[in-house]
Design a protein around this motif. Sequence first.
Motif, mmCIF file in Angstrom:
data_model
loop_
_atom_site.group_PDB
_atom_site.id
_atom_site.type_symbol
_atom_site.label_atom_id
_atom_site.label_comp_id
_atom_site.label_asym_id
_atom_site.label_seq_id
_atom_site.Cartn_x
_atom_site.Cartn_y
_atom_site.Cartn_z
ATOM 1 N N TYR A 164 41.613 35.052 35.075
ATOM 2 C CA TYR A 164 42.144 35.536 36.353
ATOM 3 C C TYR A 164 43.505 36.170 36.119
ATOM 4 O O TYR A 164 44.142 35.959 35.099
ATOM 5 N N ASP A 165 43.927 36.955 37.099
ATOM 6 C CA ASP A 165 45.284 37.504 37.089
ATOM 7 C C ASP A 165 46.203 36.506 37.777
ATOM 8 O O ASP A 165 45.973 36.147 38.937
ATOM 9 N N ARG A 191 48.158 37.900 33.231
ATOM 10 C CA ARG A 191 46.729 37.610 33.197
ATOM 11 C C ARG A 191 46.461 36.474 32.210
ATOM 12 O O ARG A 191 47.089 36.389 31.161
ATOM 13 N N LEU A 195 49.385 37.225 38.206
ATOM 14 C CA LEU A 195 50.096 38.196 39.038
ATOM 15 C C LEU A 195 49.341 39.517 38.917
ATOM 16 O O LEU A 195 49.429 40.198 37.894
ATOM 17 N N PRO A 196 48.544 39.881 39.944
ATOM 18 C CA PRO A 196 47.807 41.152 39.866
ATOM 19 C C PRO A 196 48.763 42.336 39.769
ATOM 20 O O PRO A 196 49.904 42.277 40.256
ATOM 21 N N GLU A 197 48.294 43.410 39.138
ATOM 22 C CA GLU A 197 49.169 44.565 38.921
ATOM 23 C C GLU A 197 49.571 45.258 40.219
ATOM 24 O O GLU A 197 50.583 45.949 40.256
ATOM 25 N N ASP A 198 48.830 45.048 41.303
ATOM 26 C CA ASP A 198 49.201 45.663 42.574
ATOM 27 C C ASP A 198 50.004 44.712 43.471
ATOM 28 O O ASP A 198 50.299 45.033 44.623
ATOM 29 N N ALA A 199 50.380 43.546 42.946
ATOM 30 C CA ALA A 199 51.187 42.580 43.709
ATOM 31 C C ALA A 199 52.671 42.906 43.558
ATOM 32 O O ALA A 199 53.079 43.665 42.675
ATOM 33 N N LYS A 200 53.466 42.298 44.414
ATOM 34 C CA LYS A 200 54.922 42.459 44.332
ATOM 35 C C LYS A 200 55.406 41.853 43.012
ATOM 36 O O LYS A 200 55.053 40.713 42.683
ATOM 37 N N HIS A 250 52.870 42.273 35.792
ATOM 38 C CA HIS A 250 51.449 41.924 35.678
ATOM 39 C C HIS A 250 51.330 40.727 34.742
ATOM 40 O O HIS A 250 51.977 40.688 33.695
#
Length: 178
Positions: A41-42, A72, A44-49, A70
């Motif tokens: 899982y991510d 993962r 901190l996803p790359e599109d998150a703050k 980011h």
Amino acid sequence: MKKKMETNRNFRGIDHIGITVPDVNAASAFFAKAFEAETLYDVLPEDAKPLQGAETEEQLGLPPDSKVVHMRLLQIGSGPTIELFQVAGTFQSKTAGLHDYGLQHLAVYVEDIQAAARQFESAGGKLLSPPHPLSGVEDGPRNRGVYGRAPWGTLVELLSYPDGLKDKTLHRWTPGTH
């Protein structure tokens, strides 16, 4: 004779290893191709703050004005997980070598060292030498290892010791064993 590990201890073992990479997606693709790693899982996803600011800098020991963009978690076989970090806004130092202080390489146990070496190179890694015999207490007719660098420079060791250790009174945890 193997000593039984105590289960009532506070420290169970290594949970994960963190590696800062220039691009989490590219590094994930390398680990998948080189080691059949699975993305869990991510964190901190790359599109998150991004994680940034004084509190983040203090908690993670980051330089001022840098940010984690980011994160993962990956899994290779039955070993600890690997947490990939992508950090922006800071100078990046050269990756550590075996001669540098601190954590400087990751070792992956493999069944077939020659096949693993080919797969590592096919994924974009660069071996430092051909696979070679292990030495000292790890020496055995089929025991082999080799170091290489991931595309961004992290030092990776491929290791196989199917003949075990010379001194059978010694014990070493090996992925896939109990």
